[in-house]
Design a protein around this motif. Sequence first.
Motif, PDB file in Angstrom:
ATOM      1  N   CYS A 109      -6.333  -0.417  -0.784  1.00 22.77           N
ATOM      2  CA  CYS A 109      -5.746   0.537  -1.725  1.00 22.77           C
ATOM      3  C   CYS A 109      -6.603   1.791  -1.840  1.00 22.77           C
ATOM      4  O   CYS A 109      -6.083   2.916  -1.863  1.00 22.77           O
ATOM      5  CB  CYS A 109      -5.585  -0.104  -3.106  1.00 22.77           C
ATOM      6  N   LEU A 144       2.039   0.875  -4.610  1.00 21.21           N
ATOM      7  CA  LEU A 144       0.840   1.615  -5.018  1.00 21.21           C
ATOM      8  C   LEU A 144       1.178   3.029  -5.476  1.00 21.21           C
ATOM      9  O   LEU A 144       0.783   3.454  -6.575  1.00 21.21           O
ATOM     10  CB  LEU A 144      -0.166   1.662  -3.866  1.00 21.21           C
ATOM     11  N   VAL A 160      -8.242  -4.427  -2.741  1.00 22.43           N
ATOM     12  CA  VAL A 160      -8.879  -3.284  -3.396  1.00 22.43           C
ATOM     13  C   VAL A 160      -9.316  -2.247  -2.366  1.00 22.43           C
ATOM     14  O   VAL A 160      -9.057  -1.043  -2.515  1.00 22.43           O
ATOM     15  CB  VAL A 160     -10.091  -3.734  -4.242  1.00 22.43           C
ATOM     16  N   ARG A 170       0.817  -1.211   0.000  1.00 18.45           N
ATOM     17  CA  ARG A 170       0.000   0.000   0.000  1.00 18.45           C
ATOM     18  C   ARG A 170       0.848   1.257   0.000  1.00 18.45           C
ATOM     19  O   ARG A 170       0.327   2.367  -0.119  1.00 18.45           O
ATOM     20  CB  ARG A 170      -0.953  -0.013   1.193  1.00 18.45           C
ATOM     21  N   GLU A 212      -5.237   5.647 -11.118  1.00 19.29           N
ATOM     22  CA  GLU A 212      -5.646   5.052  -9.845  1.00 19.29           C
ATOM     23  C   GLU A 212      -6.184   3.632  -9.974  1.00 19.29           C
ATOM     24  O   GLU A 212      -5.694   2.714  -9.315  1.00 19.29           O
ATOM     25  CB  GLU A 212      -6.694   5.932  -9.148  1.00 19.29           C
ATOM     26  N   ILE A 250      -4.631   0.131  -8.638  1.00 15.05           N
ATOM     27  CA  ILE A 250      -5.318  -0.585  -7.565  1.00 15.05           C
ATOM     28  C   ILE A 250      -5.528  -2.052  -7.940  1.00 15.05           C
ATOM     29  O   ILE A 250      -5.243  -2.963  -7.153  1.00 15.05           O
ATOM     30  CB  ILE A 250      -6.678   0.076  -7.253  1.00 15.05           C
TER      31      ILE A 250
END
Length: 238
Positions: free
Chosen positions: A201, A158, A198, A154, A167, A171
Amino acid sequence: MNIPAWNSTYLEPILAFALVTIGFSVYHFVSISDKVKAKYTAKYGSERGNTKFLWMTRYLGATTIGIIPAIVLLIITGKGLEDYGFAFKNHTTSLAWIGGLACIIIPMNFFNSKKEKNLAFYPNVREKEWTKKMVFTNALTWVSYLFGYELMFRGLLLFATVPLLGEWPAIILNAAIYALVHVPKNLEETIGAIPLGVVLCLITLTTGTIWVAFFVHITLALSNFFFSLKHHPEMKVI
């Protein structure tokens, strides 16, 4: 064959992918190494050796999956930890997410931990008698491992891929890789990792911090540990 043109914006996500691949591979292959485990069992005995080996692999995972990759990425990119979600902000929203998800996770783990299928695997440490020091150490190794885990997934992975992919692609890719690293465990955890990945994130991007994901993951792991220890018919705290 035309070689694709290089773009400097590729460096950060490529580094993140390379580091998570190397870091997780080192952790995984050490954690399944019979040779390394044999050294612990030879020194401490079969039961305690397995325990110390497991604790060592969690510390190793925290280091190879999260801490070392973070250091490498920060040095090469010149960015700061806050650029990867290592920041304390949006406290009200973060606490609301942590509290709300904890209200779901803790009762769920309480009932799930009683199931024979869960108790066959958890707690991961399979000793019959636990001292308070062992309980504390096991919890600490979980916290350490999950810190490195969330720092990578994360955090580094990410935030390094969002600028290039956007985004939602970032994700979904993150959740896919997160599910794949659960494959060695079992099918249920692999499937469950997809929606959880999901959600974590999304929360991370909306709050700008990895701490919600970190504390939610700790709540998930430690509540399962404590409840499984409590419900296991062959284990007790002395």
